[in-house]
Design an enzyme around this catalytic site. Structure first.
Site, PDB file in Angstrom:
ATOM      1  N   ARG A   1       0.814  -1.206   0.000  1.00 27.09           N
ATOM      2  CA  ARG A   1       0.000   0.000   0.000  1.00 27.09           C
ATOM      3  C   ARG A   1       0.849   1.258   0.000  1.00 27.09           C
ATOM      4  NH1 ARG A   1      -4.436   0.245   4.593  1.00 27.09           N
ATOM      5  NH2 ARG A   1      -2.656   0.671   5.905  1.00 27.09           N
ATOM      6  N   TYR A   2       2.030   1.199   0.605  1.00 24.78           N
ATOM      7  CA  TYR A   2       2.948   2.342   0.639  1.00 24.78           C
ATOM      8  C   TYR A   2       4.151   1.950  -0.210  1.00 24.78           C
ATOM      9  CZ  TYR A   2       0.065   3.223   4.743  1.00 24.78           C
ATOM     10  OH  TYR A   2      -0.988   3.408   5.594  1.00 24.78           O
TER      11      TYR A   2
ATOM     12  N   ARG B   1       7.432   0.208   1.419  1.00 23.56           N
ATOM     13  CA  ARG B   1       7.373  -0.921   2.341  1.00 23.56           C
ATOM     14  C   ARG B   1       6.219  -1.859   2.005  1.00 23.56           C
ATOM     15  NH1 ARG B   1       5.666   3.836   4.325  1.00 23.56           N
ATOM     16  NH2 ARG B   1       4.151   4.026   6.029  1.00 23.56           N
TER      17      ARG B   1
ATOM     18  N   CYS C   1      -1.613 -18.396  14.115  1.00 20.75           N
ATOM     19  CA  CYS C   1      -1.066 -17.681  15.261  1.00 20.75           C
ATOM     20  C   CYS C   1      -0.981 -18.649  16.427  1.00 20.75           C
ATOM     21  CB  CYS C   1      -1.978 -16.526  15.649  1.00 20.75           C
ATOM     22  SG  CYS C   1      -2.195 -15.360  14.305  1.00 20.75           S
TER      23      CYS C   1
ATOM     24  N   CYS D   1      -6.994 -14.019  18.542  1.00 21.75           N
ATOM     25  CA  CYS D   1      -7.560 -12.889  19.262  1.00 21.75           C
ATOM     26  C   CYS D   1      -8.947 -12.617  18.695  1.00 21.75           C
ATOM     27  CB  CYS D   1      -6.679 -11.659  19.072  1.00 21.75           C
ATOM     28  SG  CYS D   1      -4.947 -11.995  19.423  1.00 21.75           S
TER      29      CYS D   1
ATOM     30  N   CYS E   1      -9.251  -9.677  16.162  1.00 28.15           N
ATOM     31  CA  CYS E   1      -8.278  -9.613  15.062  1.00 28.15           C
ATOM     32  C   CYS E   1      -8.852  -8.954  13.807  1.00 28.15           C
ATOM     33  CB  CYS E   1      -7.818 -11.023  14.710  1.00 28.15           C
ATOM     34  SG  CYS E   1      -6.612 -11.037  13.374  1.00 28.15           S
TER      35      CYS E   1
ATOM     36  N   ARG F   1      -7.840  -9.463  10.899  1.00 31.18           N
ATOM     37  CA  ARG F   1      -7.901 -10.437   9.824  1.00 31.18           C
ATOM     38  C   ARG F   1      -8.661 -11.683  10.289  1.00 31.18           C
ATOM     39  NH1 ARG F   1      -3.852 -12.205   7.109  1.00 31.18           N
ATOM     40  NH2 ARG F   1      -4.427 -11.358   5.107  1.00 31.18           N
TER      41      ARG F   1
ATOM     42  N   ASP G   1     -10.235  -1.621  14.096  1.00 30.78           N
ATOM     43  CA  ASP G   1     -10.698  -1.552  12.705  1.00 30.78           C
ATOM     44  C   ASP G   1     -12.178  -1.946  12.579  1.00 30.78           C
ATOM     45  OD1 ASP G   1      -8.318  -0.662  11.552  1.00 30.78           O
ATOM     46  OD2 ASP G   1      -7.503  -2.694  11.464  1.00 30.78           O
TER      47      ASP G   1
ATOM     48  N   ASP H   1      -6.824   3.173  10.910  1.00 26.35           N
ATOM     49  CA  ASP H   1      -6.653   2.669   9.553  1.00 26.35           C
ATOM     50  C   ASP H   1      -7.976   2.936   8.846  1.00 26.35           C
ATOM     51  OD1 ASP H   1      -5.139   1.475   7.532  1.00 26.35           O
ATOM     52  OD2 ASP H   1      -4.334   0.017   8.955  1.00 26.35           O
TER      53      ASP H   1
ATOM     54  N   LYS I   1      -3.221   4.520   7.069  1.00 24.03           N
ATOM     55  CA  LYS I   1      -3.228   4.874   8.487  1.00 24.03           C
ATOM     56  C   LYS I   1      -3.166   6.389   8.621  1.00 24.03           C
ATOM     57  CE  LYS I   1      -0.687   0.975  10.423  1.00 24.03           C
ATOM     58  NZ  LYS I   1      -0.352   0.417   9.084  1.00 24.03           N
TER      59      LYS I   1
END
Ligand SMILES: *Cc1c(COP(=O)(O)O)cnc(C)c1O
Ligand code: SF4
Length: 347
Positions: free
Chosen positions: A91-92, A95, A104, A108, A111, A113, A272, A309, A316
């Site tokens: 997206r940037y 990076r 994981c 969580c 999360c 995702r 989010d 975000d 962000k």
């Protein structure tokens, strides 16, 4: 290959609502539909941190029927739009995120995702990872590679090292970052062998994910110390969660202890707009009030950037106490490129 202690501990995780019912005396029936949709996994160390039903540790890891509420966005950050190859989010320009694993140590409930992690439909294959590395090699603008997922440290050392070595060998890549919650949920994973391997790929940054002071145990502090002693630079990303850490006193304590264990607070994330997580969201003003309370009384070293975000993949945006504007009573946020974006804040 011998099973390592951390792999054994991971196998002993709580993965069914019946185990939760047995241990905590709750009714498992309403939760079956939740776990049919979103995976359940709590490591032995993390489940031991639960003091009572509904406490800040519980809320982060135990399924809740409110996850079935409709609304929100399945892909609020429009990751699909910024994914030139399956393992990359770009997206940037300078990076990228490389999805190193789709699993994981524990899942969580909040999360971002959550519709993808832990699901076999969204696994990242070895071939897709290689394709991701090739993509990074081919774009000289990319200086910073963020291994994420899922949790990259769930990979065995050999697999992780293979990936790190390939990225490290790309001349235009300056730094590698790893995003991992294992120092919190599975501190046993941070072994001397892992640290000795990681130190070869300096400059290496690791952003971990502590959300509550009770997660800062002697074991997690020892894991962080071992990483830092091997030259890995530690940061922390916290998600602002209703009923978990959305008050200034809890946040202050968390941030202060992080500094003490040599983990620099980096981001405080507004939750989010992900489907199934609405019960964790706070109004934007809550985060701003916390930041305002911190500034001054708490060392600037301990103060994270409060970031939102923006939906639609607009990126962000950092929010400062005086940076939130309203138009016709609706929240408006200015992006890094100066665009004014409407934000569906809680009323
Ligand atoms: C957050 C994020 C990054 C990293 O951003 P920093 O502000 O440099 O930490 C990179 N790519 C994507 C898609 C992100 O969401
Ligand atoms: S560790 Fe990170 S990626 Fe994994 S479930 Fe938790 S928030 Fe999601």
């Amino acid at each position: 290959m011998a099973v390592e202690l951390w792999q054994q501990r991971l196998k002993e995780s709580v993965t069914t609502v019946d185990e939760l019912a047995q241990r905590f005396g709750i009714d498992p029936e309403p939760l079956r539909e939740v776990t049919a949709r979103y995976p359940l996994k709590i490591t032995p160390g993390y489940v031991d941190l639960i003091g009572e039903v509904g406490d800040p540790i519980w809320c982060q890891c135990v399924p809740d029927v409110r996850e079935l509420a409709v609304g929100g966005y399945p892909d609020p950050l429009a990751e699909a739009h910024y994914s030139p190859v399956p393992a990359i989010i770009h997206r940037y320009s300078d990076r990228v995120i490389l999805l190193a694993s789709n699993n994981c140590a524990g899942y969580c409930r909040f999360c971002t995702r959550k519709s993808k992690v832990g699901s076999s439909d969204h696994g990242v294959s070895f071939r897709e990872q290689r394709e991701g590395v090739d993509y990074i090699s081919a774009d000289e603008r990319i200086r910073d590679v963020i291994l994420s997922g899922g949790d990259p440290l769930i990979l065995p050392d050999t697999v992780l090292e293979d990936l790190l070595a390939r990225i490290h060998a790309i001349p235009h890549v300056d730094i590698i970052r790893i995003g991992s919650r294992v120092p919190v949920t599975l501190p046993e994973r941070i072994t001397p062998a892992l640290c000795q391997m990681l130190r070869k790929y300096a400059p290496l940054y690791l952003n971990t994910h502590f959300n509550h002071p009770r997660e800062l145990t002697p074991d997690s502090a020892a894991a962080c110390a071992m990483l830092v002693d091997h030259g890995i630079i530690l940061g922390n990303q916290t998600v602002l969660l209703r009923g978990v850490n959305d008050d200034a006193a809890t946040m202050t304590e968390l941030l202060r202890v992080l500094l003490k264990i040599r983990v620099r607070p980096y981001y405080l994330h507004q939750m989010d707009l992900v489907e199934g997580t609405a019960h964790f969201r706070t109004p934007l003003q809550t985060g701003l009030d916390i930041i305002r309370t911190l500034r001054g009384p708490v060392s600037g070293m301990a103060c994270p950037h409060f970031v939102v975000d923006l939906p639609g993949g607009k990126g962000k945006a950092p929010l400062l106490p005086d940076g939130l504007n309203y138009r016709h009573g609706k929240a408006v946020i200015t992006t890094s490129t100066g665009e004014q974006v409407d934000y569906p804040d809680l009323e």
